[in-house]
Scaffold this active site. Sequence first.
Site, PDB file in Angstrom:
ATOM      1  N   TYR A  41      92.193   9.001 -20.433  1.00  0.00           N
ATOM      2  CA  TYR A  41      92.865   9.098 -19.130  1.00  0.00           C
ATOM      3  C   TYR A  41      93.669  10.398 -19.130  1.00  0.00           C
ATOM      4  O   TYR A  41      94.624  10.547 -19.891  1.00  0.00           O
ATOM      5  CB  TYR A  41      93.787   7.891 -18.928  1.00  0.00           C
ATOM      6  CG  TYR A  41      94.315   7.800 -17.516  1.00  0.00           C
ATOM      7  CD1 TYR A  41      93.538   7.275 -16.503  1.00  0.00           C
ATOM      8  CD2 TYR A  41      95.597   8.237 -17.199  1.00  0.00           C
ATOM      9  CE1 TYR A  41      94.009   7.192 -15.196  1.00  0.00           C
ATOM     10  CE2 TYR A  41      96.077   8.151 -15.898  1.00  0.00           C
ATOM     11  CZ  TYR A  41      95.268   7.633 -14.910  1.00  0.00           C
ATOM     12  OH  TYR A  41      95.738   7.548 -13.615  1.00  0.00           O
ATOM     13  N   TYR A  61      93.414  -3.661 -15.147  1.00  0.00           N
ATOM     14  CA  TYR A  61      94.665  -2.900 -15.056  1.00  0.00           C
ATOM     15  C   TYR A  61      95.799  -3.642 -15.765  1.00  0.00           C
ATOM     16  O   TYR A  61      96.804  -3.034 -16.126  1.00  0.00           O
ATOM     17  CB  TYR A  61      95.051  -2.687 -13.582  1.00  0.00           C
ATOM     18  CG  TYR A  61      94.236  -1.626 -12.858  1.00  0.00           C
ATOM     19  CD1 TYR A  61      93.168  -0.975 -13.460  1.00  0.00           C
ATOM     20  CD2 TYR A  61      94.557  -1.264 -11.555  1.00  0.00           C
ATOM     21  CE1 TYR A  61      92.435  -0.025 -12.788  1.00  0.00           C
ATOM     22  CE2 TYR A  61      93.824  -0.299 -10.869  1.00  0.00           C
ATOM     23  CZ  TYR A  61      92.768   0.316 -11.493  1.00  0.00           C
ATOM     24  OH  TYR A  61      92.048   1.271 -10.814  1.00  0.00           O
TER      25      TYR A  61
HETATM   26  C1  LIG Z   1      93.454   4.459 -10.362  1.00  0.00           C
HETATM   27  S1  LIG Z   1      92.982   4.245  -8.723  1.00  0.00           S
HETATM   28  C2  LIG Z   1      91.253   4.040  -8.858  1.00  0.00           C
HETATM   29  C3  LIG Z   1      90.531   5.034  -7.991  1.00  0.00           C
HETATM   30  C4  LIG Z   1      90.668   4.746  -6.529  1.00  0.00           C
HETATM   31  N1  LIG Z   1      89.701   3.752  -6.109  1.00  0.00           N
HETATM   32  C5  LIG Z   1      90.537   6.015  -5.714  1.00  0.00           C
HETATM   33  O1  LIG Z   1      89.744   6.056  -4.766  1.00  0.00           O
HETATM   34  O2  LIG Z   1      91.236   6.992  -6.012  1.00  0.00           O
HETATM   35  C6  LIG Z   1      93.636   2.658  -8.355  1.00  0.00           C
HETATM   36  C7  LIG Z   1      93.524   2.275  -6.900  1.00  0.00           C
HETATM   37  O3  LIG Z   1      92.164   1.955  -6.573  1.00  0.00           O
HETATM   38  C8  LIG Z   1      92.102   0.803  -5.732  1.00  0.00           C
HETATM   39  N2  LIG Z   1      91.457  -0.295  -6.484  1.00  0.00           N
HETATM   40  C9  LIG Z   1      91.065  -0.244  -7.757  1.00  0.00           C
HETATM   41  N3  LIG Z   1      90.504  -1.406  -8.129  1.00  0.00           N
HETATM   42  C10 LIG Z   1      90.553  -2.217  -7.058  1.00  0.00           C
HETATM   43  C11 LIG Z   1      90.153  -3.555  -6.819  1.00  0.00           C
HETATM   44  N4  LIG Z   1      89.579  -4.297  -7.743  1.00  0.00           N
HETATM   45  N5  LIG Z   1      90.388  -4.070  -5.589  1.00  0.00           N
HETATM   46  C12 LIG Z   1      90.978  -3.341  -4.622  1.00  0.00           C
HETATM   47  N6  LIG Z   1      91.370  -2.059  -4.786  1.00  0.00           N
HETATM   48  C13 LIG Z   1      91.171  -1.498  -5.992  1.00  0.00           C
HETATM   49  C14 LIG Z   1      93.538   0.421  -5.411  1.00  0.00           C
HETATM   50  O4  LIG Z   1      93.898   1.066  -4.221  1.00  0.00           O
HETATM   51  C15 LIG Z   1      94.308   1.017  -6.568  1.00  0.00           C
HETATM   52  O5  LIG Z   1      95.632   1.286  -6.203  1.00  0.00           O
END
Ligand SMILES: C[S@@+](CC[C@H](N)C(=O)[O-])C[C@H]1O[C@@H](n2cnc3c(N)ncnc32)[C@H](O)[C@@H]1O
Length: 461
Positions: free
Chosen positions: A317, A418
């Site tokens: 990461y 997470y």
């Molecule tokens: C580290 S980021 C992962 C990348 C993100 N999807 C992006 O487009 O930048 C974490 C965010 O992704 C979304 N996310 C990740 N896993 C998810 C899940 N299982 N359900 C809903 N949202 C998710 C949430 O908004 C979270 O705050």
Amino acid sequence: MSRKRKSPDSDPPLSRDGTNGLLTPRDSTHLSREPSVVSISSSSDIGDVTSQSPEVYNGLLQKKEGRILAKKASALQVFTRSRTNFSQSRDASVIKVNATNLPTPQMLQAAAASPFTSAQRLIREAFWRKLKDVPKVRLENKIDASTPSLDFIFIPECVLRDGVYRADLQTSEGCQKPCRPNMGQNIGCEYTKQCTCLEYAAVDEEALRKRDPDVYQTYKAQKDANDFIETAGLPKRFPYTKPNLDARVPSTLRSFYRDTRHPIYECNQNCNCGPGCKSRVAQKGRRVPLTIFKTPNRGWGVLCDEDLIRGEFIDTYLGEVITNEETDRRESIGGKDKASYLYSLDKFVGDDDELTEETCFVVDGQYMGGPSRFINHCCEPNCRQYTVSYNKHDLRLYDIAFFAYEDIKKGTELTFDYLDKDEEEEEDVVRKREEAAKDPENLDKKPCNCGAVKCRGYLWV
Ligand SMILES: C[S@@+](CC[C@H](N)C(=O)[O-])C[C@H]1O[C@@H](n2cnc3c(N)ncnc32)[C@H](O)[C@@H]1O
């Protein structure tokens, strides 16, 4: 209350964003902080855009703190802001631009009238150009025409910000005899498993029992009594299996480390072994090809572009490493989504009086990072995150490394939990979630869209 994600084997991440619906780069905080890119098609001249019609500008304008980036088809021109005028550096042939009030109403009007698709195409192309410098990463979007934020910068290693420091290289004890470069059978780190750098690695109890039953008894008694144990010189569990290069089978994380949260110690610059040592995996970086892809309901995610085997290293990461103070500052301006990209390096909190939840460093992957920053959460994940240290004396800086937790077929989305709790902690998490689910006032809960059979309902509460 901390809103940062925790390192493996720590408390649950309390961070979350309270927004409903999709997180896409278009609606994420970094874009809301930096207004969208404006595209205007017309002639190619640049003039005094505040006094002329929008035809004078043809390209992309991006507002950033203290400056405006103006991007034409061929070259990027940076205008620096001053109170009275804007001067363009380097190219004297281009007329100076007063961009104080950019974008002008005329420009916005023209942008609104120009086809949206051309702006999207330009943005996509700009993102592809960014990706060209990132080995083995593709972008795929079968959902819509958006891209991740153009502001995101891909970096090959973590960037240490003010107040963040690495322990002096001299404190990094390396393995000495009998390890040496170009090791052959039975003399390498993976055979001796007693390297100085492995001092705090997991003790190989079975090997110790066979080798030295008395020492083993003492060790067991100390362990059962939860006493301090001097482990220098005891045989250790080596972190990785030997790769089979002919069969193209990479080295993998051994089952003990895969199933426990014990930190992994890799050989370092001060070790006698060479770069070919089997105890150097995460430090060599990602080898696995990945695709950043648009999901229907979780923003961007990551697919693996080749079959992975259980225990195979994927990536670390990456991001800016910042102090806790800076984290609080960024959280206060970053909104609720901000916490999603923060990862506390709190694995060793408590091992040293000065290292607390408040003083440990934090990795922020929001503005800079690698593809792993796009990996989504799943309640039944196929990857897991581990602590990989290169200096057993440096409790503040280490890598968070993702490894496959099962065999993963090419084209599968990579996910990790997470929260990443062990069974006892999991009960606590389940209780908290149930309470949160019943509480309409709780704005911290973020619905989980992982779709797993055992989905816990919320990302974190
Ligand atoms: C580290 S980021 C992962 C990348 C993100 N999807 C992006 O487009 O930048 C974490 C965010 O992704 C979304 N996310 C990740 N896993 C998810 C899940 N299982 N359900 C809903 N949202 C998710 C949430 O908004 C979270 O705050």
